[in-house]
Design a protein around this motif. Structure first.
Motif, PDB file in Angstrom:
ATOM      1  N   THR A  54       7.904   2.313   3.035  1.00 54.14           N
ATOM      2  CA  THR A  54       7.089   2.824   3.947  1.00 54.14           C
ATOM      3  C   THR A  54       6.723   4.150   3.193  1.00 54.14           C
ATOM      4  OG1 THR A  54       9.086   5.084   4.458  1.00 54.14           O
ATOM      5  CG2 THR A  54       8.545   2.856   5.989  1.00 54.14           C
ATOM      6  N   TRP A  55       5.880   4.835   2.869  1.00 54.66           N
ATOM      7  CA  TRP A  55       5.050   5.902   1.745  1.00 54.66           C
ATOM      8  C   TRP A  55       6.005   7.244   2.156  1.00 54.66           C
ATOM      9  CZ3 TRP A  55       3.717   8.904  -1.074  1.00 54.66           C
ATOM     10  CH2 TRP A  55       2.754  10.442  -0.937  1.00 54.66           C
ATOM     11  N   GLN A  56       6.526   7.728   3.626  1.00 56.32           N
ATOM     12  CA  GLN A  56       6.666   8.848   3.933  1.00 56.32           C
ATOM     13  C   GLN A  56       8.424   8.348   3.088  1.00 56.32           C
ATOM     14  OE1 GLN A  56       5.597   6.908   6.336  1.00 56.32           O
ATOM     15  NE2 GLN A  56       4.172   8.071   7.183  1.00 56.32           N
ATOM     16  N   HIS A  57       9.312   7.513   2.804  1.00 54.40           N
ATOM     17  CA  HIS A  57      10.004   7.587   2.710  1.00 54.40           C
ATOM     18  C   HIS A  57      10.116   7.217   1.107  1.00 54.40           C
ATOM     19  CE1 HIS A  57      14.128   5.013   0.830  1.00 54.40           C
ATOM     20  NE2 HIS A  57      14.526   6.304   0.652  1.00 54.40           N
ATOM     21  N   ALA A  58       8.502   6.949   0.098  1.00 52.08           N
ATOM     22  CA  ALA A  58       8.363   6.717  -1.097  1.00 52.08           C
ATOM     23  C   ALA A  58       8.371   8.638  -2.055  1.00 52.08           C
ATOM     24  CB  ALA A  58       7.497   6.136  -0.947  1.00 52.08           C
ATOM     25  N   LYS A  59       7.652   8.953  -0.574  1.00 53.09           N
ATOM     26  CA  LYS A  59       7.154  10.668  -0.783  1.00 53.09           C
ATOM     27  C   LYS A  59       8.620  11.411  -0.957  1.00 53.09           C
ATOM     28  CE  LYS A  59       6.186  14.637   1.103  1.00 53.09           C
ATOM     29  NZ  LYS A  59       4.990  15.195   2.432  1.00 53.09           N
ATOM     30  N   ALA A 107       0.884  -1.070   0.089  1.00 49.62           N
ATOM     31  CA  ALA A 107      -0.461   0.010  -0.046  1.00 49.62           C
ATOM     32  C   ALA A 107       1.319   1.256   0.110  1.00 49.62           C
ATOM     33  CB  ALA A 107      -0.885  -0.113   0.962  1.00 49.62           C
ATOM     34  N   CYS A 108       1.760   1.157   0.966  1.00 46.48           N
ATOM     35  CA  CYS A 108       3.333   2.594   0.821  1.00 46.48           C
ATOM     36  C   CYS A 108       3.224   2.620  -0.098  1.00 46.48           C
ATOM     37  CB  CYS A 108       4.183   1.901   1.922  1.00 46.48           C
ATOM     38  SG  CYS A 108       3.481   2.168   3.426  1.00 46.48           S
ATOM     39  N   ALA A 109       3.968   1.405  -1.100  1.00 42.14           N
ATOM     40  CA  ALA A 109       4.019   1.566  -2.614  1.00 42.14           C
ATOM     41  C   ALA A 109       3.830   1.793  -3.759  1.00 42.14           C
ATOM     42  CB  ALA A 109       4.950   0.238  -3.033  1.00 42.14           C
ATOM     43  N   LEU A 110       2.134   1.691  -3.300  1.00 41.55           N
ATOM     44  CA  LEU A 110       1.440   1.719  -4.531  1.00 41.55           C
ATOM     45  C   LEU A 110       0.869   3.932  -4.017  1.00 41.55           C
ATOM     46  CD1 LEU A 110      -0.291   0.822  -6.585  1.00 41.55           C
ATOM     47  CD2 LEU A 110      -2.525   0.437  -4.166  1.00 41.55           C
ATOM     48  N   LYS A 111       0.250   4.266  -2.768  1.00 41.34           N
ATOM     49  CA  LYS A 111       0.615   5.899  -3.154  1.00 41.34           C
ATOM     50  C   LYS A 111       2.042   6.093  -3.779  1.00 41.34           C
ATOM     51  CE  LYS A 111      -1.541   4.868   1.628  1.00 41.34           C
ATOM     52  NZ  LYS A 111      -1.822   5.345   2.750  1.00 41.34           N
TER      53      LYS A 111
END
Length: 432
Positions: A404-409, A296-300
């Motif tokens: 994590t979503w934060q790292h992806a961002k 889910a984090c990667a998808l975001k």
């Protein structure tokens, strides 16, 4: 400037890039909420499968040598069969990567004189040598297995007429690649895969339908085996490993298909009975447990990237509003400098090897130089923040991952900063 923005500034993100990203994020809250709902469903599915298989503390230990009576290994395979609703599964550290898993599934389930059909166009580059599209030592072509391909139509739909014409008495296995690979075609939804399988089975019911499930696990609430696939195949250093699996691959499907793969992996007469787990089962179990949330984090991150780059005039597949069926985001720059700048930004955002600079190189299995950015805890793990692409037209980069979503961002903002610093986008363009 708030404290968070100051932190980003200290990490190399200019205020105008940060503000552009925040403006994009304001439009994505509802989509992110739906992703969280899917993650919650899949989390329950994984827990249910683990409970039904009676995973115990003893399952987290490992074996050496022959690996006879490895309760943890056998239970993990029961968990995978439960998640994918299949008769059996093969989940092993001896499967070295996704290409190995796919080669294993193919080579164990076809025989000389059989034909393989791809009804969704060209497979991923590394499979070309497995099949023999590009000549290679030990390919299926050398063993008398032929290959036929039907390209997708221009709008990305299936060419049903040509598929019907291509199925013949020698067609034994159909391989369906769910994700786009190094192409800019649409990723296939599970429902579309089900429609294709139903059509193929209506023509020849005994055809084995295999789905390359790489990058697609846990993106939807159903998997290809829920809609008729005989086998799904994937890598544990992608979605199902949750970032913890240090190696491995899986094949889940009918008992016959899985047994064939097991005999090919080990030896005729031995099959699934041997294969020590070597003390890494805890990472396999815990990674699988985390996989729905990590996916889910990667998808975001993929959705954020599409919405960040599309207004700047770059082609993105999927586009900013399309439904998602894998974690990969393709961004077309039209020139090699864009691909390289993007990858340099992703590398600079990594927790590991952030200080190195990725360069294109002649990577085994590819027909052009490839650049890869992946400062990962597991080497080559593409569920971790990563980006790669071949240095050839249309000069597209393929972004995926983020534990994590934060790292992806952060990684995506850093990629944009790198593209801006390279002069490929003007600062004035960052206005929504």
């Amino acid at each position: 400037m708030n404290e968070l923005e100051k932190m980003y500034a200290g990490m190399g993100i200019e205020s105008y890039v940060y503000e552009y990203g925040e403006a994009v994020l304001q439009k994505l809250s509802e989509r992110f909420r739906k992703i969280d709902e899917i993650a919650e469903y899949n989390q329950m599915k994984v827990i249910k499968a683990m409970q039904e298989a009676q995973v115990s503390e003893a399952c987290l230990l490992g074996t050496t040598g022959y690996g006879y009576n490895d309760i943890g290994r056998d239970t993990l395979e029961a968990v995978y069969a439960g998640i994918f609703h299949t008769e059996d599964a093969l989940v092993r550290p001896q499967i070295t990567c996704g290409t190995h898993a796919l080669a294993l599934a193919l080579m164990s389930n076809v025989r000389p004189g059989d034909e393989i059909l791809s009804p969704v166009g060209k497979p991923y580059d590394t499979l070309e040598e497995v099949i023999g599209i590009r000549p290679s030592r030990g390919s299926l072509a050398e063993y008398g297995v032929t290959y036929r391909q039907v390209d997708l139509l221009e709008d990305g739909s299936f060419d049903y007429d040509r598929i019907r014409e291509s199925i013949n008495e020698r067609t034994h296995l159909v391989t369906i690649q769910r994700s786009k690979g190094y192409q800019t075609r649409p990723t296939l939804s599970v429902n579309r895969i089900g429609e294709l399988i139903a059509f193929i089975k209506s023509i020849k019911p005994d055809i084995i339908c295999m789905v390359d499930n790489c990058y697609g696990e846990f993106v939807e609430t159903i998997e290809p085996t829920d809609v008729g696939a005989d086998m799904v195949v994937g890598s544990l250093i992608k979605n199902p490993g949750g970032g913890l699996a240090p190696i491995g691959g899986y094949i889940a499907g009918t008992r016959e298909c899985v047994e064939n793969a097991a005999f090919r992996l080990t030896s005729p007469g031995l099959g699934k009975e041997v294969g020590a787990s070597l003390g890494i089962l805890k990472d396999f179990y815990q990674g699988l447990f985390l996989a729905p949330t990590v996916t889910a984090c990667a998808l975001k991150g993929a959705i954020f990237a599409a919405n960040l780059y599309e207004p700047l005039g770059f082609g993105v597949v999927p586009d900013s509003t399309e439904s998602r069926h894998d974690i990969i985001q393709a961004i077309t720059f039209g020139k090699p400098e864009g691909v390289i700048a993007f990858c340099k930004g992703i590398q600079a955002a990594a927790p590991v090897d952030s200080f190195v600079t990725p360069e294109p190189w002649d990577m085994p299995g590819y027909d052009a130089k490839v650049i890869m950015a992946a400062g990962a805890f597991v080497s080559g793990s593409s569920i971790e923040l990563s980006a790669d692409g071949p240095i050839k037209p249309p000069y597209a980069v393929y972004f995926q991952g983020g534990l994590t979503w934060q790292h992806a961002k952060f990684g995506i903002l850093m990629s944009l900063q790198s593209v801006l610093n390279s002069g490929l986008v003007e600062k004035e363009a960052l206005k929504l």
